[in-house]
Design an enzyme around this catalytic site. Structure first.
Site, PDB file in Angstrom:
ATOM      1  N   ASP B  10      33.515  48.744  41.519  1.00  9.37           N
ATOM      2  CA  ASP B  10      33.146  48.917  40.150  1.00  9.37           C
ATOM      3  C   ASP B  10      33.940  50.067  39.759  1.00  9.37           C
ATOM      4  OD1 ASP B  10      32.245  48.255  37.509  1.00  9.37           O
ATOM      5  OD2 ASP B  10      30.482  49.448  38.015  1.00  9.37           O
ATOM      6  N   GLU B  70      35.922  44.400  39.403  1.00  8.80           N
ATOM      7  CA  GLU B  70      35.520  43.746  37.952  1.00  8.80           C
ATOM      8  C   GLU B  70      36.958  43.825  37.057  1.00  8.80           C
ATOM      9  OE1 GLU B  70      31.540  44.277  36.236  1.00  8.80           O
ATOM     10  OE2 GLU B  70      32.761  45.422  34.875  1.00  8.80           O
ATOM     11  N   ASP B 142      25.791  51.849  39.339  1.00  5.39           N
ATOM     12  CA  ASP B 142      27.167  51.351  39.792  1.00  5.39           C
ATOM     13  C   ASP B 142      27.535  50.941  41.034  1.00  5.39           C
ATOM     14  OD1 ASP B 142      28.072  52.699  37.536  1.00  5.39           O
ATOM     15  OD2 ASP B 142      27.905  54.578  38.255  1.00  5.39           O
TER      16      ASP B 142
END
Lengths: 168, 168
Positions: B10, B70, B142
């Site tokens: 991420d 992502e 996260d």
């Protein structure tokens, strides 16, 4: 007299200009210049790896002390900015891994430094780069931009330290 | 039964979530997860180098076969997109240099894959990640996102090849 070597990069995903110049006092010469061309069939990841690999190889071969890239002030929209950002990220990470400080200059300040006019055309920049470095042929456009960015950073050395741009 | 290891990232400049999961058939387990924290005093270049270095170290230690990040579909403006793009560029170049194919998933498809609802909240994602991987504690946000991205990619393995997302 101190000699410094400057890596200039005009970053883009498919055709980045790259150059290394050597500066001693008022004298400048080009050690290498060209471009990193990535084929349209390559994935973004493969392009970014190739940029990293080639910038890394230039650092190994020419041992620049500092790096300069074009500031990313012209991205028109989020998608363009993202793609350009990725290419910049690959270059910045590579330079920093090799402990090269990186400075950035806006397209306008590059034109101002090289041609003397912030609104200069690309061809004027290439012609002036050719003259300043005593090249016998006009460099390809991306390579000329990379040389111009390196020259712009060289000019900063004549500026009082407090007024110089900071490493990014 | 084939076993595959997936690196999930991420991506962000100051706090990237990272994770490696191992998938064998329907079984999944987390090998490692956490985040790469970069201090506010660090230059962008130093942050990008640190991201590259740590992702590279994870690949060396856990030998993932594929990577997932992502998708960058949420950038609100060119400046945000540029900064996020740079962080992505560092990760993509690193993965590609280590010959890991990288796949990307939109935040919505990650939530859909993990929680079953594209509009799920972050806390729901973290709780479901915890359950799917049999973790005893809820991961930091996260890290949970990185695990969720890796899980989303694991789900793709059940999708007919022609319908799967392509490496970027």
């Amino acid at each position: 007299m101190d000699t410094i070597r400057i890596l200039g990069v005009d970053t883009s995903l498919r055709s980045s200009g790259v150059a290394v110049i050597e500066v001693t006092g008022q004298k400048m010469r080009a050690l290498v210049y060209g471009r990193i061309q990535n084929k349209p069939v390559m994935t973004h990841s493969a392009c970014l790896a190739e940029i990293h690999r080639q910038v890394d190889a230039l650092i190994t071969e020419f041992e620049p002390n500092e790096a300069a890239i074009e500031g990313a002030f012209f991205a028109k929209n989020a998608k363009t900015a993202m793609i350009l950002g990725q290419a910049r990220g690959s270059v910045l990470a590579c330079c920093s891994l090799r402990t090269l400080p990186v400075y950035e200059y806006s397209p306008k300040s590059v034109k101002q430094a090289v041609v003397g006019v912030g609104s200069a055309q690309k061809d004027q920049v290439a012609k002036m780069v050719m003259r300043l470095l005593g090249l016998t042929e006009q460099p390809q456009e991306d390579a000329a931009d990379a040389l111009a960015i390196a020259i712009t950073h060289a000019h900063q050395r004549g500026v009082p330290e407090a007024l110089r741009s900071k490493a990014i």
